[in-house]
Scaffold this motif. Structure first.
Motif, PDB file in Angstrom:
ATOM      1  N   HIS A 117       0.795  -1.219   0.000  1.00 22.71           N
ATOM      2  CA  HIS A 117       0.000   0.000   0.000  1.00 22.71           C
ATOM      3  C   HIS A 117       0.834   1.278   0.000  1.00 22.71           C
ATOM      4  O   HIS A 117       0.343   2.340  -0.407  1.00 22.71           O
TER       5      HIS A 117
ATOM      6  N   ALA B 100       4.808   0.256  -7.868  1.00 27.27           N
ATOM      7  CA  ALA B 100       3.639   0.296  -8.758  1.00 27.27           C
ATOM      8  C   ALA B 100       2.345   0.004  -8.008  1.00 27.27           C
ATOM      9  O   ALA B 100       1.312   0.624  -8.262  1.00 27.27           O
ATOM     10  N   THR B 101       2.382  -0.929  -7.069  1.00 28.85           N
ATOM     11  CA  THR B 101       1.164  -1.272  -6.328  1.00 28.85           C
ATOM     12  C   THR B 101       0.695  -0.093  -5.481  1.00 28.85           C
ATOM     13  O   THR B 101      -0.510   0.157  -5.354  1.00 28.85           O
TER      14      THR B 101
ATOM     15  N   HIS C 230       1.247   3.109  -6.190  1.00 33.00           N
ATOM     16  CA  HIS C 230       0.709   4.118  -7.098  1.00 33.00           C
ATOM     17  C   HIS C 230      -0.728   3.761  -7.496  1.00 33.00           C
ATOM     18  O   HIS C 230      -1.596   4.639  -7.563  1.00 33.00           O
ATOM     19  N   TRP C 231      -0.962   2.489  -7.765  1.00 33.37           N
ATOM     20  CA  TRP C 231      -2.309   2.046  -8.143  1.00 33.37           C
ATOM     21  C   TRP C 231      -3.287   2.240  -6.981  1.00 33.37           C
ATOM     22  O   TRP C 231      -4.404   2.729  -7.169  1.00 33.37           O
ATOM     23  N   PHE C 232      -2.855   1.887  -5.786  1.00 29.16           N
ATOM     24  CA  PHE C 232      -3.714   2.051  -4.611  1.00 29.16           C
ATOM     25  C   PHE C 232      -4.066   3.520  -4.403  1.00 29.16           C
ATOM     26  O   PHE C 232      -5.225   3.872  -4.130  1.00 29.16           O
TER      27      PHE C 232
ATOM     28  N   ALA D  48      -4.137   5.939  -6.599  1.00 34.33           N
ATOM     29  CA  ALA D  48      -5.030   6.416  -7.660  1.00 34.33           C
ATOM     30  C   ALA D  48      -6.469   6.008  -7.370  1.00 34.33           C
ATOM     31  O   ALA D  48      -7.399   6.812  -7.491  1.00 34.33           O
ATOM     32  N   CYS D  49      -6.662   4.752  -6.974  1.00 32.91           N
ATOM     33  CA  CYS D  49      -8.007   4.267  -6.647  1.00 32.91           C
ATOM     34  C   CYS D  49      -8.557   4.975  -5.416  1.00 32.91           C
ATOM     35  O   CYS D  49      -9.746   5.319  -5.359  1.00 32.91           O
TER      36      CYS D  49
END
Length: 279
Positions: free
Chosen positions: A80, A248-249, A251-253, A255-256
């Motif tokens: 996270h 990357a994980t 950054h994705w978290f 963004a969501c």
């Protein structure tokens, strides 16, 4: 219009007046044993302003081996956040949960929970109570923030403070906030396990199930101790951060989570001064 106002009055019927709550609000101060000068400064301020403060002996994360950390999953935290946990962050998180638990055990209806690098002032309690009285539900109002980007007003308090939510975050800081009993009970459940730093996790009302707000203006100032953080400096955070591609994980978290924040903020219904006064 009449029916709408009647429904809001019913929803908030359990909220007593600010005056009736003043004697039931306790200020909890999180303070490390190795920082007695911070506690003494706050005690002097409390005496000056006639405030009642309760010390919460903070948990020193540096004294707890990594294998002994409870309600913590190292891999999930890295997923996270894109970095490892700092010992000071763990201590901060557990200390705030300890303060929430002590508040719930006390039987008080509301509490102001603050860290020891915040200054007390004479108007803190009435302004904080007015902020809580201007919104509904199992709620928490952050009284201090480092940044407010895309602030959306929701209500104006009897003390002329503006309460709302932010379109962008994190806002930073869990240095001072007011919370009611029902919200504290929820937080003690939904903030476990520790997946994010406490200040980030606290403001995620869409995840905790607690109606979470912020005041537009900070209701308390930081003390000179602010620069001498006991959690970690920038160099410490850089040292535990993973390579950009390995984050990357995280950054994705984020963004969501930003999308969830937008929805959470936009869905909040503005309340007029008149409606707040009627409650």
């Amino acid at each position: 219009m009449i029916l709408e106002r009647a429904n809001r009055i019913i929803q908030c019927a359990e909220i007593p007046s600010v005056d009736s709550l003043a004697s039931q609000v306790r200020i909890y101060v999180i303070n490390l044993d190795r920082s007695p000068e911070r506690w003494e400064r706050l005690r002097e301020q409390a005496t000056l302003y006639g405030l009642s403060v309760t010390r919460i002996p903070a948990i020193d994360g540096s004294t707890i081996p990594e294998g002994d950390r409870v309600d913590f999953q190292p891999r999930q935290f890295v997923y996270h956040n894109g970095r490892k946990l700092l010992a000071g962050e763990y201590g901060c998180y557990r200390s705030h949960l300890l303060a929430l638990q002590q508040f719930v055990t006390s039987g008080d209806k509301m509490a102001i929970i603050m860290e020891d690098d915040v200054e007390l002032n004479q108007r803190l309690i009435p302004r904080a109570l007015a902020a809580m009285d201007s919104v509904c539900g199992a709620r928490l109002v952050k009284l201090v923030n480092h940044r407010l980007v895309g602030f959306r007003p929701i209500s104006e308090t009897a003390e002329n403070d503006i309460v709302g939510r932010c379109m962008h975050g994190p806002q930073g800081s869990a240095a001072c906030y007011i919370v009611n009993r029902k919200a504290a009970k929820k937080l003690l459940v939904t903030l476990k396990p520790m997946l994010l730093p406490y200040d980030v996790a606290l403001e995620r009302g869409w995840s905790t199930g607690v109606e979470t707000f912020s005041t537009l203006e900070n209701l308390a100032d930081f003390s000179p101790f602010r620069s001498d953080t006991t959690i970690g400096k920038r160099a410490h955070y850089r040292a535990v951060k993973r390579h950009f591609l390995l984050r990357a994980t995280a950054h994705w978290f984020r963004a969501c989570d930003q999308l969830r924040r937008w929805v959470y903020t936009v869905r909040a219904k503005p309340q007029s001064v008149v409606e707040s006064a009627e409650r």
